[in-house]
Motif scaffolding. Structure first.
Motif, PDB file in Angstrom:
ATOM      1  N   HIS A 233      76.898  35.204  52.514  1.00 24.88           N
ATOM      2  CA  HIS A 233      76.042  36.101  51.742  1.00 24.88           C
ATOM      3  C   HIS A 233      74.929  35.332  51.060  1.00 24.88           C
ATOM      4  N   ILE A 234      73.772  35.945  51.004  1.00 25.15           N
ATOM      5  CA  ILE A 234      72.676  35.412  50.202  1.00 25.15           C
ATOM      6  C   ILE A 234      72.214  36.557  49.308  1.00 25.15           C
ATOM      7  N   LEU A 235      72.109  36.278  48.002  1.00 29.52           N
ATOM      8  CA  LEU A 235      71.611  37.291  47.083  1.00 29.52           C
ATOM      9  C   LEU A 235      70.368  36.743  46.400  1.00 29.52           C
ATOM     10  N   ILE A 236      69.300  37.515  46.479  1.00 33.45           N
ATOM     11  CA  ILE A 236      68.075  37.148  45.783  1.00 33.45           C
ATOM     12  C   ILE A 236      67.953  38.103  44.597  1.00 33.45           C
ATOM     13  N   GLU A 237      67.920  37.522  43.406  1.00 32.01           N
ATOM     14  CA  GLU A 237      67.867  38.326  42.183  1.00 32.01           C
ATOM     15  C   GLU A 237      68.897  39.461  42.215  1.00 32.01           C
ATOM     16  N   ASP A 238      70.139  39.054  42.528  1.00 32.95           N
ATOM     17  CA  ASP A 238      71.303  39.946  42.545  1.00 32.95           C
ATOM     18  C   ASP A 238      71.254  41.007  43.633  1.00 32.95           C
ATOM     19  N   LYS A 239      70.282  40.880  44.551  1.00 34.65           N
ATOM     20  CA  LYS A 239      70.237  41.861  45.651  1.00 34.65           C
ATOM     21  C   LYS A 239      70.641  41.153  46.940  1.00 34.65           C
ATOM     22  N   GLU A 240      71.655  41.725  47.569  1.00 35.53           N
ATOM     23  CA  GLU A 240      72.137  41.133  48.816  1.00 35.53           C
ATOM     24  C   GLU A 240      71.104  41.321  49.927  1.00 35.53           C
ATOM     25  N   ILE A 241      70.773  40.229  50.623  1.00 37.44           N
ATOM     26  CA  ILE A 241      69.804  40.347  51.722  1.00 37.44           C
ATOM     27  C   ILE A 241      70.478  40.140  53.066  1.00 37.44           C
ATOM     28  N   THR A 242      71.772  39.887  53.062  1.00 37.93           N
ATOM     29  CA  THR A 242      72.452  39.571  54.308  1.00 37.93           C
ATOM     30  C   THR A 242      73.146  40.782  54.922  1.00 37.93           C
ATOM     31  N   GLY A 243      72.701  41.960  54.578  1.00 41.23           N
ATOM     32  CA  GLY A 243      73.211  43.140  55.270  1.00 41.23           C
ATOM     33  C   GLY A 243      72.198  43.561  56.305  1.00 41.23           C
ATOM     34  N   HIS A 244      72.283  44.814  56.697  1.00 44.72           N
ATOM     35  CA  HIS A 244      71.269  45.323  57.611  1.00 44.72           C
ATOM     36  C   HIS A 244      70.093  45.804  56.778  1.00 44.72           C
ATOM     37  N   LEU A 245      69.019  45.029  56.826  1.00 45.94           N
ATOM     38  CA  LEU A 245      67.840  45.417  56.068  1.00 45.94           C
ATOM     39  C   LEU A 245      66.828  46.035  57.020  1.00 45.94           C
ATOM     40  N   LEU A 246      66.059  46.970  56.489  1.00 41.37           N
ATOM     41  CA  LEU A 246      64.940  47.489  57.269  1.00 41.37           C
ATOM     42  C   LEU A 246      63.840  46.435  57.280  1.00 41.37           C
ATOM     43  N   GLN A 247      63.017  46.472  58.313  1.00 46.36           N
ATOM     44  CA  GLN A 247      61.930  45.497  58.406  1.00 46.36           C
ATOM     45  C   GLN A 247      61.048  45.545  57.154  1.00 46.36           C
ATOM     46  N   ALA A 248      60.821  46.747  56.637  1.00 40.63           N
ATOM     47  CA  ALA A 248      59.985  46.890  55.448  1.00 40.63           C
ATOM     48  C   ALA A 248      60.613  46.170  54.257  1.00 40.63           C
ATOM     49  N   GLU A 249      61.942  46.244  54.163  1.00 32.89           N
ATOM     50  CA  GLU A 249      62.631  45.556  53.053  1.00 32.89           C
ATOM     51  C   GLU A 249      62.518  44.044  53.206  1.00 32.89           C
ATOM     52  N   VAL A 250      62.630  43.592  54.462  1.00 28.81           N
ATOM     53  CA  VAL A 250      62.500  42.157  54.724  1.00 28.81           C
ATOM     54  C   VAL A 250      61.098  41.690  54.331  1.00 28.81           C
ATOM     55  N   ASN A 251      60.067  42.469  54.716  1.00 28.19           N
ATOM     56  CA  ASN A 251      58.689  42.103  54.371  1.00 28.19           C
ATOM     57  C   ASN A 251      58.514  42.020  52.858  1.00 28.19           C
ATOM     58  N   LYS A 252      59.100  42.991  52.160  1.00 24.89           N
ATOM     59  CA  LYS A 252      59.019  43.043  50.703  1.00 24.89           C
ATOM     60  C   LYS A 252      59.672  41.804  50.094  1.00 24.89           C
ATOM     61  N   LEU A 253      60.843  41.470  50.630  1.00 27.41           N
ATOM     62  CA  LEU A 253      61.581  40.305  50.153  1.00 27.41           C
ATOM     63  C   LEU A 253      60.755  39.035  50.321  1.00 27.41           C
ATOM     64  N   ARG A 254      60.097  38.919  51.490  1.00 25.75           N
ATOM     65  CA  ARG A 254      59.368  37.683  51.796  1.00 25.75           C
ATOM     66  C   ARG A 254      58.121  37.514  50.929  1.00 25.75           C
ATOM     67  N   GLN A 255      57.556  38.637  50.457  1.00 23.37           N
ATOM     68  CA  GLN A 255      56.414  38.532  49.552  1.00 23.37           C
ATOM     69  C   GLN A 255      56.787  37.723  48.319  1.00 23.37           C
ATOM     70  N   ASN A 256      58.058  37.831  47.975  1.00 19.40           N
ATOM     71  CA  ASN A 256      58.538  37.197  46.752  1.00 19.40           C
ATOM     72  C   ASN A 256      59.042  35.784  47.005  1.00 19.40           C
ATOM     73  N   LEU A 257      59.029  35.384  48.282  1.00 20.99           N
ATOM     74  CA  LEU A 257      59.534  34.068  48.659  1.00 20.99           C
ATOM     75  C   LEU A 257      58.451  33.312  49.421  1.00 20.99           C
ATOM     76  N   GLY A 258      57.681  32.489  48.686  1.00 23.30           N
ATOM     77  CA  GLY A 258      56.659  31.709  49.381  1.00 23.30           C
ATOM     78  C   GLY A 258      57.314  30.629  50.220  1.00 23.30           C
ATOM     79  N   MET A 259      56.616  30.220  51.276  1.00 18.71           N
ATOM     80  CA  MET A 259      57.183  29.137  52.082  1.00 18.71           C
ATOM     81  C   MET A 259      56.083  28.173  52.496  1.00 18.71           C
ATOM     82  N   VAL A 260      56.412  26.893  52.387  1.00 23.49           N
ATOM     83  CA  VAL A 260      55.498  25.845  52.830  1.00 23.49           C
ATOM     84  C   VAL A 260      56.206  25.091  53.947  1.00 23.49           C
ATOM     85  N   PHE A 261      55.536  24.992  55.098  1.00 19.53           N
ATOM     86  CA  PHE A 261      56.178  24.460  56.290  1.00 19.53           C
ATOM     87  C   PHE A 261      55.857  22.988  56.502  1.00 19.53           C
ATOM     88  N   GLN A 262      56.744  22.336  57.241  1.00 18.96           N
ATOM     89  CA  GLN A 262      56.517  20.938  57.593  1.00 18.96           C
ATOM     90  C   GLN A 262      55.212  20.787  58.376  1.00 18.96           C
TER      91      GLN A 262
END
Lengths: 291, 436
Positions: free
Chosen positions: A105-134
């Motif tokens: 399980h992974i919970l971001i701000e107490d919200k579980e993200i490891t279930g079946h998420l809709l693509q829109a929910e995933v997009n929303k989640l990623r807005q809040n998670l910046g990423m810098v790549f190698q």
């Protein structure tokens, strides 16, 4: 594209539900982590990332993460160390679902993200998670400014003027205001990575994930990028999870250092605890081989 | 009655005039009266004019008439096209009685655009008059001309029937050049070489450059009209082929493979002969545009698919990590990069499509190939084909150059050096300086 397929190992003993009571879980995590980090806990603070019994298997056979448990607190800077193949990057990519966790399980701000998420929910989640790549992954058809603007205009729906002002502010923060109109191909690796950081920060996420941000850089360019990250940690108050091989940076900047090997967190603690007094033989060996 | 016997322009005007004249004559003449019948008026094609008569250049005008019962023709006054000119001294007058040349002679006197021929004795029933004006210049602006006039028979002046119209084409700069070339010794020497004269006859190069032009425009029109459709269709099928939905992928694969796996020639035949059999009749050129668009779209779909798949996964990940959805990523990140990457390949495909319009000549679309084929069969010379080749090259050579230039530029930008103003070490130093 990212596969939505979910796999469950038949004999996965870790696939148990997460602690459902957020309050209780937060207290337990606080108890466990308070001696391991330099983070200043607020009263009744909840962790912003909770990873419980995370398992990731590729192609049904290569198990990269066997059982990862980690809690990250708001504003905390966590450096993840470990030999290559230890699963550091995979864990990071699971947090913003670039990899789909196999179990756990992974919970971001107490919200579980490891279930079946809709693509829109995933997009929303990623807005809040910046990423810098190698490998920076700047958009080569856009200028430095365009790279920083595009997420703001297309995802956050900001106006062009607003996005541009923000982009210039962030480029200034990484010392590249004079390169705003350059294309990525016209920038050095270090400059590209700083633009990538500006791009992530401009979205104002709560958490930024750094996936070996300096590993692809020539040694003389590393320092500029680390300085930007240091400033971000010290003044930005940003939650940062940094997978890195830069021991000096980890010692100096991290609130907590996590050592991973073989798909599990072997040891974690404050930089002093891990670097000066490693509890595990493997940690000591790794740090010894690096120094 | 009309004084002017010359009618240029629309045939209908001439026809109406002829009718009116016939009516007038029928009314004016007492019944049973006979007339000098205009047999024919023909003009010989100019040298090197192909099958046509060109205004402003010397040609031979032959006018013939036969005398009828009761006629006693003393003189004939021909009214020749206004704006033309002729030299009366070279006019050949022949009178025939039956098939034999008669002893009757004529004397020609020019007056403006009129030519009066007086005969040494009146010509009666059964005589044929043939006037050959060997140095006739028709008006330079071309058009349809007729020869008319009057004649004097039994002391009466009567109107001559107008001749059938003679079609002349305007004398242009081209004709001037051809004319000039005709008289150049080097051109004569050049053409006397069998190979050069057959494939590179200068006069024909000049004339066909102009007469093939409409065909070239049709080719360009077809490919320019069809290509935008081909691009859109190609993009749709490319996106279908990389789609996650199996059905869409299957449709795209069948479409692309069938169209790429069969000859364009066959596709043209099926469409051009098949649709009329189903009573669907569409204009040839439009149909050509449709066939070309559909055929190109299959190739473009493959080009676009390869382009989309060549974008590194990191680009999708970076877009995703900003929170972009699939469509946003495609539109804002992937397709703009794909477009850049596929421009050289698409340009190559455009070149192929442009050349392939020539296949449409097989089903009667009047394009460049068809024009040159016609011209070659008229002249019996290969030069029009060579000129057609020149026309194709006018389009393809610059595009080939464009492809090379773009490919070089892409290769350079992917090496990462790009138009970077400073040497690598300078950037590195600056980077360190920045960091400090």
């Amino acid at each position: 594209m990212l596969s939505k397929k979910r796999m469950h190992l038949p004999n996965n003993t870790h696939d148990v539900p997460p602690a459902l009571d957020a309050e209780e879980a937060a207290r337990a995590a606080h108890e466990r982590d308070k001696s391991l980090t330099k983070h200043h806990f607020e009263p009744h603070e909840h962790p912003c990332v909770r990873i419980e019994h995370l398992v990731k298997t590729f192609d049904g056979e290569t198990q990269v993460l066997t059982d990862v448990n980690l809690t990250v607190w708001p504003g905390e800077v966590v450096c993840v160390l470990g030999p290559s193949g230890s699963g550091k990057s995979t864990m990071l990519r699971c947090i913003n679902l670039l990899e789909t966790p196999t179990a756990g399980h992974i919970l971001i701000e107490d919200k579980e993200i490891t279930g079946h998420l809709l693509q829109a929910e995933v997009n929303k989640l990623r807005q809040n998670l910046g990423m810098v790549f190698q490998s920076f992954n700047l958009f080569p058809h856009l200028t430095a400014k365009g790279n920083v603007m595009i997420g703001q205009t297309k995802v956050l729906k900001k106006s062009k003027e607003e996005a541009e002002a923000e982009a210039l502010k962030q480029l200034e923060a990484v010392g590249l205001l004079d390169r705003a109109d350059y294309k990525p191909a016209q920038l050095s690796g270090g400059q590209q990575q700083r633009v990538a950081i500006a791009r992530a920060v401009a979205m104002h996420p709560d958490i930024i994930l750094f996936d070996e941000p300096t590993s692809a850089l020539d040694p003389e360019l590393v320092r500029g990028v680390l300085d930007v990250m240091r400033r971000l940690a010290e003044h930005g108050g940003m939650t940062m999870i940094v997978v890195t091989h830069e021991m000096g940076f980890a010692r100096e900047v991290a609130d907590r250092v996590v050592f991973m090997e073989g798909g599990v967190v072997v040891e974690q603690g404050t930089p002093e605890q891990v670097f000066d007094n490693p509890q595990h033989k493997r940690t000591a060996e790794f740090l010894g081989s690096i120094d | 009655m009309d004084k002017t016997s010359i009618r240029m322009g629309a045939r209908s005007v001439v026809a109406a005039f002829v009718l009116a004249l016939a009516f007038a004559l029928a009314c004016a003449l007492p019944s049973g009266a006979f007339a000098l019948t205009t047999g024919s008026a023909t003009a010989k094609p100019n040298e090197d004019g192909g099958s046509s008569v060109i205004g402003g250049l010397p040609t031979r005008l032959t006018w013939e008439a036969t005398a009828d019962k009761g006629d006693s023709v003393e003189s004939v006054e021909l009214v020749l096209p206004e704006g033309g000119s002729f030299d009366s001294s070279t006019t050949k007058i022949t009178t025939l009685k039956g098939l034999e040349r008669s002893k009757v002679e004529g004397e020609a006197t020019p007056q403006g655009n009129k030519l009066t021929v007086k005969f040494s004795e009146p010509l009666v029933d059964g005589y044929l008059i043939r006037l050959e004006i060997t140095d006739m210049h028709f008006p330079s602006e071309g058009g349809s001309v007729v020869v008319g006039g009057t004649y004097v028979s039994n002391g009466e002046t009567k109107q001559l029937q107008d001749s059938a119209p003679i079609e002349t084409i305007p004398n242009t700069l081209v004709q001037g050049i051809v004319n000039w070339l005709d008289h150049q010794p080097w051109v004569q020497a050049w053409n006397s070489n069998q190979f050069l004269g057959m494939f590179f006859k200068p006069q024909l190069i000049v004339t066909s450059l102009f007469s093939l032009l409409p065909g070239w425009f049709v080719c360009l029109g077809i490919v320019i009209a069809s290509y935008p459709f081909a691009v859109v269709l190609g993009l749709v099928f490319a996106l279908m082929k990389v789609s996650r939905f199996k059905l869409l992928r299957a449709i795209a694969i069948v479409y692309i493979n069938v169209l790429r796996g069969t000859p364009l020639f066959l596709q043209i035949y099926i469409v051009f002969f098949g649709l009329p059999m189903m009573n669907i009749n569409i204009d040839n050129v439009i149909l050509g545009i449709i066939v070309m668009a559909v055929n190109s779209s299959a190739y473009l779909a493959e080009i676009f698919r390869a382009g989309i798949e060549s974008i590194p996964a990191g680009q999708y990940e970076a877009a995703s990590s900003l929170g972009m959805g699939h469509l946003q990523t495609m539109v804002n990140i992937i397709l703009p990069q794909t477009v850049r990457r596929v421009i050289p390949t698409v340009t190559s495909d455009f070149i192929t499509a442009f050349k392939d319009t020539s296949l449409l000549s097989s089903v009667g679309v009047m394009e460049l190939m068809m024009f040159s084929k016609n011209l070659t069969s008229i002249t019996g010379n290969m030069t029009p084909y060579v000129t057609a080749g020149i026309f194709y090259l006018i389009v393809t050579l610059p595009l080939i150059k464009v492809v090379t230039v773009i490919e070089k530029r892409i290769a350079r930008s992917e090496r990462g050096s790009g138009p970077r103003p400073k040497a690598k070490t300078a950037v590195a130093k600056e980077e360190v300086a920045d960091a400090v």
